[in-house]
Design an enzyme around this catalytic site. Structure first.
Site, PDB file in Angstrom:
ATOM      1  N   ASP A 229       0.878  -1.166   0.000  1.00  0.00           N
ATOM      2  CA  ASP A 229       0.000   0.000   0.000  1.00  0.00           C
ATOM      3  C   ASP A 229       0.921   1.223   0.000  1.00  0.00           C
ATOM      4  O   ASP A 229       2.076   1.155   0.399  1.00  0.00           O
ATOM      5  CB  ASP A 229      -0.907  -0.001   1.235  1.00  0.00           C
ATOM      6  CG  ASP A 229      -2.174   0.814   1.016  1.00  0.00           C
ATOM      7  OD1 ASP A 229      -2.187   1.677   0.111  1.00  0.00           O
ATOM      8  OD2 ASP A 229      -3.151   0.590   1.751  1.00  0.00           O
ATOM      9  N   TRP A 230       0.407   2.342  -0.460  1.00  0.00           N
ATOM     10  CA  TRP A 230       1.247   3.521  -0.679  1.00  0.00           C
ATOM     11  C   TRP A 230       1.851   4.008   0.647  1.00  0.00           C
ATOM     12  O   TRP A 230       1.128   4.390   1.562  1.00  0.00           O
ATOM     13  CB  TRP A 230       0.429   4.609  -1.355  1.00  0.00           C
ATOM     14  CG  TRP A 230       0.556   4.592  -2.856  1.00  0.00           C
ATOM     15  CD1 TRP A 230       0.928   5.630  -3.653  1.00  0.00           C
ATOM     16  CD2 TRP A 230       0.325   3.487  -3.750  1.00  0.00           C
ATOM     17  NE1 TRP A 230       0.954   5.233  -4.976  1.00  0.00           N
ATOM     18  CE2 TRP A 230       0.589   3.924  -5.072  1.00  0.00           C
ATOM     19  CE3 TRP A 230      -0.054   2.159  -3.576  1.00  0.00           C
ATOM     20  CZ2 TRP A 230       0.482   3.108  -6.191  1.00  0.00           C
ATOM     21  CZ3 TRP A 230      -0.162   1.339  -4.690  1.00  0.00           C
ATOM     22  CH2 TRP A 230       0.097   1.811  -5.972  1.00  0.00           C
TER      23      TRP A 230
END
Length: 815
Positions: A229-230
């Protein structure tokens, strides 16, 4: 390896460079070897490809795309084919926008009704979520690009989501929180998986060898790519060892260097990197095939109609007293509620879509033949009280035969990065309903929200239609249900408790500091309510129709169950038949019943159909913590066919031979779990279930703050500057809420307050690197001048390096 020859031609630096992003949304390219960048875009229910400045919070507008109903809505259709069709159209739009990887669907379990991202997830049940996700993945990937199932795994709260440690026993992990992923990966064959932000039993998910290697790669034979995930990478080398190919977004080469140094020092073998490079290359090359041909734009009107069809089939009729619905022709209708004027149709955060077309209720009334005598907003959208608005609404309501009252939750209440504070709708909407009821009791409430809510006011409405978050065509879809043009067929994919205190995770949600304990075990949603005999407002699988259905003639065989459904009413309709299975043995604790299959059947009035729901490898299994594998308990099993988990129409018994595994538990140690009343389990009993001590859940306030501590913890910092910063942030949040800027206030909580310090480096694309972060932490921990000097020194160093690299690149291009 597929690309052994190509990998041999790469330098170590080139291989490492592929392991993190080129920028916010693109992967790195290697021009000399013909390796192109991939584009990844958000898209659980619509493509969010930003044309201008990139962000992960939904701040900047994206290229227009069809906003389909959210996963929480589509799950209510209980229709895998519909999920696949939506995926198909998402894939068409992704290709039109040159997207290689579409970041969706999201399939985390709805452990608690307050979890802020519930609108993005399908269900409280892993079987239903997995099947719907698999269909959507097949649709997306039929166009040659990749879906990306997320967030792997056990990511069930937004508060402190980037650092919280989820403490869960192995059986619960497998049966509840991983089964949907297993179905999505094995049946949907997703090419990409996104790891979650959180820790799982002490290790960050993308570094968790048990999760990433033992289960994902070895058990499920997954050979695709894992992307963080970012900003979700903690230790890049540990992630690589676990098999996490891609870190997003870019870290401007900082973590590439960490990989290079780890290989040079012998911490990891280069073959591990090669394995990751090979899988990433396969994703790049297979998803760019489609772009070798000229791409057409998509038909906006056609896609809008598909979004409308999806919404129509997902709307749930929850109440229909005195058959107030469908609305009779010629009835005078007063339309009240701000959501009728400006539709509430999607959630907020990284999934926000810029719709191609957006319909609102007031624009569509005439078209469906509803005779409106006027409209009043009735309430302020974001909760501010207005007696004037209530008075005007009541004046209009007096002259109406029926009131259509549009209520629900606003965009600032349901958003990524934040959990809801309670299960209520805003008080000003309830005040409006109370006032309307006094002047006209013929009220049909139209509900718009993405998660379960309390409804103490339900006796004041005769009709209740739940549209969830129905996408850009949702307004017309809801009106077609109200008018009778569409017979509602949606069924709830989650339970609606009477009150929040009744939920099984009430005492253990959210985790506030270091960890969150899943003490309720396997008893989430209807598994708990049905087993513990807790009354609910609306059970899992519930939904009414304008026609009636009867079930008969059950026949159970070893490979499935067959029965007859008849439409005994006067209208065409669709019925969702649900298969539940319950073991009659008391040797291993299990829920009273569990969903193990479903089918949706269309029937004309008077028509009957013989329906079969097959058993599969998940029908009778349970995870045995002694043998560490799936087993079948030898027992009699009740095979139940129902219209909801609480309305079983047919039942029979089947004896099933077991695998002969030893019993995994000592009954006397786990009384709460054997009774099913697991909503408030003591620590000692939970530790018996876990098989080890529960980790300390509180922050150690005596230690200096480090990379994985959050900005919120600055309230305990030794540095006065850090404490001042913390109080400034909390004041800004309070002040913005006070003046009505709730969305901006939410952003502070989402992107600052709960952010771990490492996220400052991971999410700024190289503007702040880890050495600079070391200086920031010195300031936080009471060494202001030393820390400031360190930050400035490292910043200067970084600027010099960037200049040298720029000069080298320029010289190379001139040669």
């Amino acid at each position: 390896m597929k690309y052994k020859d190509l990998i041999r031609k790469m330098t170590l630096e080139e291989k490492a460079s592929l392991m993190s992003g080129k920028d916010f949304w693109q992967t790195m390219d290697i021009e000399r070897l013909g390796i192109n960048s991939m584009f990844l875009a958000d898209g659980p229910h619509g493509i969010r490809k930003q044309a201008e400045a990139a962000d992960h919070l939904g701040l900047n507008a994206s290229i227009p795309a069809t906003c389909f109903p959210t996963a929480a809505t589509v799950a209510n259709s209980w229709n895998e084919e519909l999920g696949e069709k939506i995926g198909d159209y998402l894939g068409i739009e992704a290709v039109a926008q040159k997207v290689n990887v579409l970041l969706g669907p999201g399939i985390n379990m709805k452990r608690n009704p307050l979890a802020g991202r519930n609108f993005e997830y399908f269900s409280e049940d892993p079987y239903l979520a997995g099947k719907m996700a698999a269909g959507m993945i097949r649709g997306i990937q039929s166009h040659g690009i990749s879906a990306c199932v997320k967030h792997f795994a056990v990511n069930n709260q937004e508060e402190r989501r980037m650092s919280i440690d989820t403490v869960v026993d192995e059986r619960t992990l497998r049966e509840i929180y991983l089964t949907a992923f297993e179905i999505a990966i094995k049946e949907g064959k997703t090419k990409t998986v996104m790891s979650a932000y959180n820790m799982l039993n002490g290790a960050y998910t993308n570094e968790n060898i048990h999760l990433m290697r033992d289960i994902l790669r070895n058990e499920w034979n997954y050979d695709g790519v894992v992307v963080t995930d970012w900003g979700g990478s903690n230790d890049r080398v540990a992630g690589l060892i676990a098999g996490n190919e891609l870190e997003m977004p870019t870290t401007a080469g900082e973590t590439n260097e960490e990989i290079i140094q780890a290989i040079k020092s012998g911490r990891i073998k280069e073959e591990v990197l090669d394995e990751c490079v090979d899988r990433l290359l396969d994703l790049i090359f297979t998803t760019e095939e489609v772009y070798k041909n000229p791409q057409k734009d998509f038909n906006r009107e056609e896609h809008h109609k598909v979004a409308q069809k999806a919404a129509e089939e997902s709307i749930v009729l929850l109440k229909n007293e005195d058959n107030i619905l469908p609305l009779k022709k010629g009835k005078k209708v007063a339309v009240i509620g701000d959501f009728a004027q400006n539709a509430r149709y999607q959630g907020a955060g990284s999934s926000i879509v810029n719709p191609t077309i957006l319909e609102h209720t007031l624009e569509c009334l005439e078209e469906v033949g509803i005779k409106s005598i006027g409209f009043e907003p009735g309430f302020e959208r974001y909760g501010k009280r207005s007696q004037k608005k209530i008075d005007r609404a009541c004046a209009l309501a007096k002259d109406a035969d029926v009131i259509l009252l549009y209520i629900g939750l606003d965009e600032a209440t349901e958003a990524e990065g934040l959990d809801r504070q309670n299960m209520k709708i805003p008080e000003n909407q309830i005040e409006l309903l109370d006032a309307l009821y006094k002047v006209n009791s013929n009220i049909v409430a139209v509900l718009s929200c993405g998660a379960a809510i309390e409804m103490p006011w339900i006796n004041k409405v005769k009709g209740l239609v739940h549209g969830y978050l129905a996408g850009q065509a949702g307004a017309r879809a809801i009106l077609r249900v109200l008018s009778g043009d569409v017979n509602p067929s949606g069924k709830l994919a989650e339970t609606y408790p009477l009150r929040y205190e009744d939920t099984p995770s009430y005492h253990n949600f959210p985790g506030k500091e270091v960890s969150v304990e899943y003490k309720e075990g396997i008893y989430i949603g209807y598994r708990y309510y049905d087993t513990a005999n807790v009354n609910v407002l609306f059970p899992f699988g519930y939904g009414l129709s304008y026609t009636t259905f009867e079930y008969s003639d059950i026949q159970v065989e070893k490979d499935g169950v067959t029965f007859t459904i008849s439409n005994t009413g006067s209208l065409d309709g669709m019925e969702v038949a649900q298969l539940y299975v319950g073991s009659k043995s008391k040797e291993i604790f299990r829920p009273k019943k569990e969903l193990k299959g479903f089918t949706k059947v269309f029937l004309h009035p008077g028509e009957s159909k013989r329906v079969t729901i097959p058993f599969d490898d998940k029908t009778f299994r349970y995870f045995n913590v002694k043998t560490n594998k799936w087993e079948i308990e030898e027992a009699d099993y009740e095979i139940m066919i129902g219209t909801s988990s609480a309305d079983i129409r047919l039942a029979d018994t089947l004896f099933v031979e077991g695998t002969g595994a030893p019993l995994p538990y000592d009954k006397s140690n786990l009384p709460s779990y054997y009774s099913g009343k697991a909503n408030n389990v003591c620590v000692e009993e939970f530790e018996k279930l876990l098989g080890h001590k529960v980790p300390v859940a509180k922050w150690d306030r005596t230690k200096p703050l480090g990379y994985n501590d959050t900005i919120a913890q600055c309230q305990y910092a030794k540095g006065g500057f850090a404490r001042f910063a913390f109080h400034s942030i909390t004041f800004a949040h309070w002040f913005l809420r006070k003046i009505g800027k709730r969305s901006t206030a939410n952003l502070i909580m989402m992107s600052v307050y709960h952010m771990p310090f490492r996220g400052v480096a991971r999410m700024t694309g190289g503007i702040i690197n880890m050495p600079m972060l070391d200086g920031i932490l010195m300031i936080v921990n009471g060494h202001f001048f030393k820390g400031l000097k360190h930050v400035l020194k490292e910043r200067s160093k970084m600027v010099k390096v960037a200049k040298v690299e720029k000069t080298i690149v320029g010289a190379t291009k001139e040669m």
